[in-house]
Design a protein around this motif. Structure first.
Motif, PDB file in Angstrom:
ATOM      1  N   GLN A  78      13.749 -27.393  12.296  1.00 53.58           N
ATOM      2  CA  GLN A  78      13.326 -26.128  11.714  1.00 53.58           C
ATOM      3  C   GLN A  78      14.520 -25.450  11.047  1.00 53.58           C
ATOM      4  N   LEU A  79      14.301 -24.945   9.835  1.00 51.57           N
ATOM      5  CA  LEU A  79      15.322 -24.185   9.145  1.00 51.57           C
ATOM      6  C   LEU A  79      15.069 -22.699   9.421  1.00 51.57           C
ATOM      7  N   LYS A  80      15.531 -21.826   8.518  1.00 44.86           N
ATOM      8  CA  LYS A  80      15.301 -20.393   8.676  1.00 44.86           C
ATOM      9  C   LYS A  80      13.798 -20.126   8.741  1.00 44.86           C
ATOM     10  N   SER A  81      13.377 -19.323   9.711  1.00 47.86           N
ATOM     11  CA  SER A  81      11.948 -19.059   9.833  1.00 47.86           C
ATOM     12  C   SER A  81      11.559 -17.777   9.124  1.00 47.86           C
ATOM     13  N   HIS A  82      10.260 -17.612   8.978  1.00 43.21           N
ATOM     14  CA  HIS A  82       9.636 -16.412   8.433  1.00 43.21           C
ATOM     15  C   HIS A  82      10.018 -16.116   6.986  1.00 43.21           C
ATOM     16  N   LEU A  83       9.958 -17.138   6.166  1.00 40.94           N
ATOM     17  CA  LEU A  83      10.111 -16.963   4.728  1.00 40.94           C
ATOM     18  C   LEU A  83       8.745 -16.686   4.128  1.00 40.94           C
ATOM     19  N   THR A  84       8.714 -15.954   3.047  1.00 32.45           N
ATOM     20  CA  THR A  84       7.477 -15.835   2.288  1.00 32.45           C
ATOM     21  C   THR A  84       7.296 -17.116   1.493  1.00 32.45           C
ATOM     22  N   VAL A  85       6.104 -17.331   0.988  1.00 36.23           N
ATOM     23  CA  VAL A  85       5.853 -18.494   0.137  1.00 36.23           C
ATOM     24  C   VAL A  85       6.780 -18.456  -1.073  1.00 36.23           C
ATOM     25  N   GLU A  86       6.930 -17.291  -1.670  1.00 37.71           N
ATOM     26  CA  GLU A  86       7.784 -17.154  -2.848  1.00 37.71           C
ATOM     27  C   GLU A  86       9.237 -17.500  -2.525  1.00 37.71           C
ATOM     28  N   GLU A  87       9.743 -17.042  -1.366  1.00 38.33           N
ATOM     29  CA  GLU A  87      11.114 -17.364  -0.957  1.00 38.33           C
ATOM     30  C   GLU A  87      11.272 -18.860  -0.735  1.00 38.33           C
ATOM     31  N   TYR A  88      10.294 -19.458  -0.060  1.00 42.81           N
ATOM     32  CA  TYR A  88      10.332 -20.908   0.182  1.00 42.81           C
ATOM     33  C   TYR A  88      10.386 -21.674  -1.132  1.00 42.81           C
ATOM     34  N   LEU A  89       9.468 -21.367  -2.049  1.00 44.33           N
ATOM     35  CA  LEU A  89       9.425 -22.100  -3.315  1.00 44.33           C
ATOM     36  C   LEU A  89      10.705 -21.929  -4.115  1.00 44.33           C
ATOM     37  N   ALA A  90      11.267 -20.728  -4.123  1.00 40.88           N
ATOM     38  CA  ALA A  90      12.526 -20.493  -4.839  1.00 40.88           C
ATOM     39  C   ALA A  90      13.653 -21.325  -4.228  1.00 40.88           C
ATOM     40  N   LEU A  91      13.743 -21.341  -2.906  1.00 37.02           N
ATOM     41  CA  LEU A  91      14.772 -22.141  -2.227  1.00 37.02           C
ATOM     42  C   LEU A  91      14.548 -23.632  -2.456  1.00 37.02           C
ATOM     43  N   GLU A  92      13.311 -24.069  -2.342  1.00 33.03           N
ATOM     44  CA  GLU A  92      12.982 -25.485  -2.473  1.00 33.03           C
ATOM     45  C   GLU A  92      13.310 -25.992  -3.872  1.00 33.03           C
ATOM     46  N   ARG A  93      13.022 -25.194  -4.859  1.00 31.42           N
ATOM     47  CA  ARG A  93      13.265 -25.609  -6.245  1.00 31.42           C
ATOM     48  C   ARG A  93      14.743 -25.701  -6.570  1.00 31.42           C
ATOM     49  N   GLY A  94      15.581 -25.011  -5.812  1.00 30.13           N
ATOM     50  CA  GLY A  94      17.016 -25.063  -6.056  1.00 30.13           C
ATOM     51  C   GLY A  94      17.767 -25.962  -5.091  1.00 30.13           C
ATOM     52  N   SER A  95      17.042 -26.653  -4.235  1.00 23.50           N
ATOM     53  CA  SER A  95      17.679 -27.445  -3.181  1.00 23.50           C
ATOM     54  C   SER A  95      17.672 -28.935  -3.497  1.00 23.50           C
ATOM     55  N   GLU A  96      18.687 -29.623  -3.010  1.00 27.09           N
ATOM     56  CA  GLU A  96      18.726 -31.078  -3.107  1.00 27.09           C
ATOM     57  C   GLU A  96      17.910 -31.717  -1.978  1.00 27.09           C
ATOM     58  N   GLU A  97      17.685 -30.970  -0.931  1.00 31.28           N
ATOM     59  CA  GLU A  97      16.945 -31.445   0.241  1.00 31.28           C
ATOM     60  C   GLU A  97      15.505 -30.943   0.165  1.00 31.28           C
ATOM     61  N   LYS A  98      14.569 -31.736   0.688  1.00 33.33           N
ATOM     62  CA  LYS A  98      13.173 -31.311   0.730  1.00 33.33           C
ATOM     63  C   LYS A  98      12.852 -30.728   2.094  1.00 33.33           C
ATOM     64  N   SER A  99      11.980 -29.736   2.090  1.00 33.97           N
ATOM     65  CA  SER A  99      11.477 -29.196   3.357  1.00 33.97           C
ATOM     66  C   SER A  99      10.010 -28.836   3.183  1.00 33.97           C
ATOM     67  N   GLU A 100       9.291 -28.890   4.291  1.00 34.17           N
ATOM     68  CA  GLU A 100       7.898 -28.475   4.287  1.00 34.17           C
ATOM     69  C   GLU A 100       7.823 -27.030   4.759  1.00 34.17           C
ATOM     70  N   TYR A 101       6.730 -26.400   4.402  1.00 37.99           N
ATOM     71  CA  TYR A 101       6.538 -24.992   4.728  1.00 37.99           C
ATOM     72  C   TYR A 101       5.187 -24.838   5.413  1.00 37.99           C
ATOM     73  N   LEU A 102       5.170 -24.159   6.543  1.00 41.51           N
ATOM     74  CA  LEU A 102       3.921 -23.889   7.244  1.00 41.51           C
ATOM     75  C   LEU A 102       3.961 -22.475   7.783  1.00 41.51           C
ATOM     76  N   GLN A 103       3.157 -21.627   7.189  1.00 43.31           N
ATOM     77  CA  GLN A 103       2.940 -20.264   7.662  1.00 43.31           C
ATOM     78  C   GLN A 103       4.229 -19.519   7.998  1.00 43.31           C
ATOM     79  N   GLY A 104       5.151 -19.542   7.046  1.00 41.06           N
ATOM     80  CA  GLY A 104       6.388 -18.778   7.171  1.00 41.06           C
ATOM     81  C   GLY A 104       7.573 -19.551   7.699  1.00 41.06           C
ATOM     82  N   GLU A 105       7.345 -20.755   8.203  1.00 38.47           N
ATOM     83  CA  GLU A 105       8.447 -21.557   8.746  1.00 38.47           C
ATOM     84  C   GLU A 105       8.694 -22.766   7.862  1.00 38.47           C
TER      85      GLU A 105
END
Length: 189
Positions: A4-31
């Protein structure tokens, strides 16, 4: 999906981080959950399935994608990377980034010890809310076995358990058939 990475991200925060990251992560209800590497068996099976689907879908309006195509289930706040996903017709994408598919017809997950329960129960529960989804395959990597879930006209899901090496997994949703011996080509147990 392991750590688990940082928890309680919004969908928008997750997508922004994911699009700028070299690593992939999944997102489920804020985590968010970091994606880990896969075994050689997992990679062989995924590659075999993708190659066979790509070959069979060549003259159709369906397209197969391998694990870098993110699938979004916005109603459930799930963003994930299935091992193989197929869309038919015009892909419905979440936004102008064109990197989150919303209308898959077929999702395939290759099971591992760490994700089998999650793929079989939690993910499938959320995937079933995708209106376009017609079939879901769970492919074992420790034996020749495919669990095929097919959406019925009344909305129920029918399970077919396929384990004979000579069997063919008939994928009505995309008009293809996958022979178990092709799925498991060069995979040693």
């Amino acid at each position: 999906m392991v750590s688990q990475l940082k928890s309680h991200l919004t969908v928008e925060e997750y997508l922004a981080l994911e699009r700028g990251s070299e690593e992939k992560s999944e997102y489920l209800q804020g985590e968010t959950f970091a994606m880990t590497g896969a075994s050689i068996k997992h990679n062989l099976i995924t590659g075999n399935i993708f190659a066979e689907l790509k070959r069979q879908l060549r003259q159709t309006d369906c397209h197969a994608f391998v694990s870098d195509m993110r699938v979004g289930v916005p109603a459930e706040e799930l963003y994930t990377y299935p091992d193989v996903v197929v869309v038919c017709g015009e892909p419905k994408l979440e936004d102008e980034y064109l990197d989150t598919l919303l209308n898959p017809v077929l999702i395939i997950e290759v099971l591992s010890k760490s994700t089998a329960s999650y793929d079989r129960v939690t993910k499938f529960r959320y995937y079933r809310t995708i209106e376009s989804l017609a079939e879901y395959l769970l492919v074992a990597q420790n034996q020749q076995r495919v669990e095929q879930y097919t959406k019925q006209p009344d909305g129920r899901w029918l399970l077919t358990d396929i384990s004979s090496p000579e069997s063919v997994v008939e994928l009505a949703s995309v008009g293809c058939g996958l022979r178990l011996k092709d799925i498991y080509e060069r995979v040693e147990f």
